[in-house]
Design an enzyme around this catalytic site. Structure first.
Site, PDB file in Angstrom:
ATOM      1  N   SER A 135      -3.290  -7.712   2.930  1.00 24.59           N
ATOM      2  CA  SER A 135      -3.591  -7.136   3.588  1.00 24.59           C
ATOM      3  C   SER A 135      -3.754  -9.129   4.690  1.00 24.59           C
ATOM      4  CB  SER A 135      -4.697  -6.413   4.596  1.00 24.59           C
ATOM      5  OG  SER A 135      -3.939  -4.939   4.609  1.00 24.59           O
ATOM      6  N   LYS A 153     -15.626  -7.510   4.230  1.00 30.77           N
ATOM      7  CA  LYS A 153     -15.099  -8.369   4.961  1.00 30.77           C
ATOM      8  C   LYS A 153     -14.661  -7.655   6.450  1.00 30.77           C
ATOM      9  CE  LYS A 153     -10.892  -7.554   1.470  1.00 30.77           C
ATOM     10  NZ  LYS A 153      -9.643  -6.589   1.351  1.00 30.77           N
ATOM     11  N   ARG A 158      -2.217  -5.679  -8.679  1.00 31.37           N
ATOM     12  CA  ARG A 158      -1.296  -6.920  -8.549  1.00 31.37           C
ATOM     13  C   ARG A 158      -1.439  -7.655  -9.115  1.00 31.37           C
ATOM     14  NH1 ARG A 158      -3.287  -8.703  -2.175  1.00 31.37           N
ATOM     15  NH2 ARG A 158      -4.884  -8.165  -3.831  1.00 31.37           N
ATOM     16  N   HIS A 168       0.578  -1.216  -0.549  1.00 31.31           N
ATOM     17  CA  HIS A 168       0.404  -0.210   0.414  1.00 31.31           C
ATOM     18  C   HIS A 168       0.750   0.937   0.212  1.00 31.31           C
ATOM     19  CE1 HIS A 168      -2.934  -2.491   2.513  1.00 31.31           C
ATOM     20  NE2 HIS A 168      -3.501  -2.230   0.978  1.00 31.31           N
TER      21      HIS A 168
END
Length: 161
Positions: free
Chosen positions: A128, A41, A90, A17
């Site tokens: 994360s 989440k 990514r 990040h």
């Protein structure tokens, strides 16, 4: 002056990040790092904890501020006078979702552009979720997150035991 929004849940902020934020800060005049809720989440850290970690982690990056946002990202961007949304990508796992979100945002706000920054190869595997999983098993994560974040993760997981 070009303002950009760099959104995410940042639960927790990782070196991946921070790399995207740093690179955005060298490209745009001002970068607002926006902590956005992610209903898919279960967060480990509260919004206030994530704000504190992000402020600490970005304090030396010129032109960066940290804020929280609710609602639609394009509405937050427009309210802050930002014309750019910066998203890190990514390999493979992010592209389809981020492209879809970029197209939806373009439909909602044609004047706001989405910029994609490819993750550096050393961060291409980092998320994360992976950091939380490693820390949950009591392993060190200081190579993946800033030292202050790693300390908070150790504290958080020791409270859960």
């Amino acid at each position: 002056m070009t303002k950009a929004i760099c959104p995410g849940s940042f639960d927790p902020v990782t070196f991946g990040h921070l790399d995207i934020i740093q690179r955005a800060a060298t490209t745009f005049d001002e970068v607002i790092v926006a902590i956005m809720p992610n209903p898919r989440k279960q967060a480990l850290f509260t919004v206030e904890e994530r704000l504190a970690m992000l402020r600490e982690s970005t304090r030396d990056i010129r032109g960066v501020t940290v804020a929280t946002a609710d609602g639609l990202l394009v509405d937050f961007a427009r309210a802050r006078g930002a014309l750019v949304i910066v998203k890190g990508l990514r390999p493979i796992q992010d592209f389809e979702y981020e492209w879809q979100m970029g197209m939806v945002n373009k439909e909602l706000a044609d004047d706001i552009e989405t910029f994609f920054l490819m993750s550096r190869k050393e961060y291409s595997y980092l998320s994360s979720s992976i950091v939380r999983e490693i820390a949950a098993f009591g392993r060190d994560v200081e190579s993946l997150v800033p030292a202050g974040v790693a300390a908070r993760m150790r504290e958080k997981y020791s409270q859960r035991s």
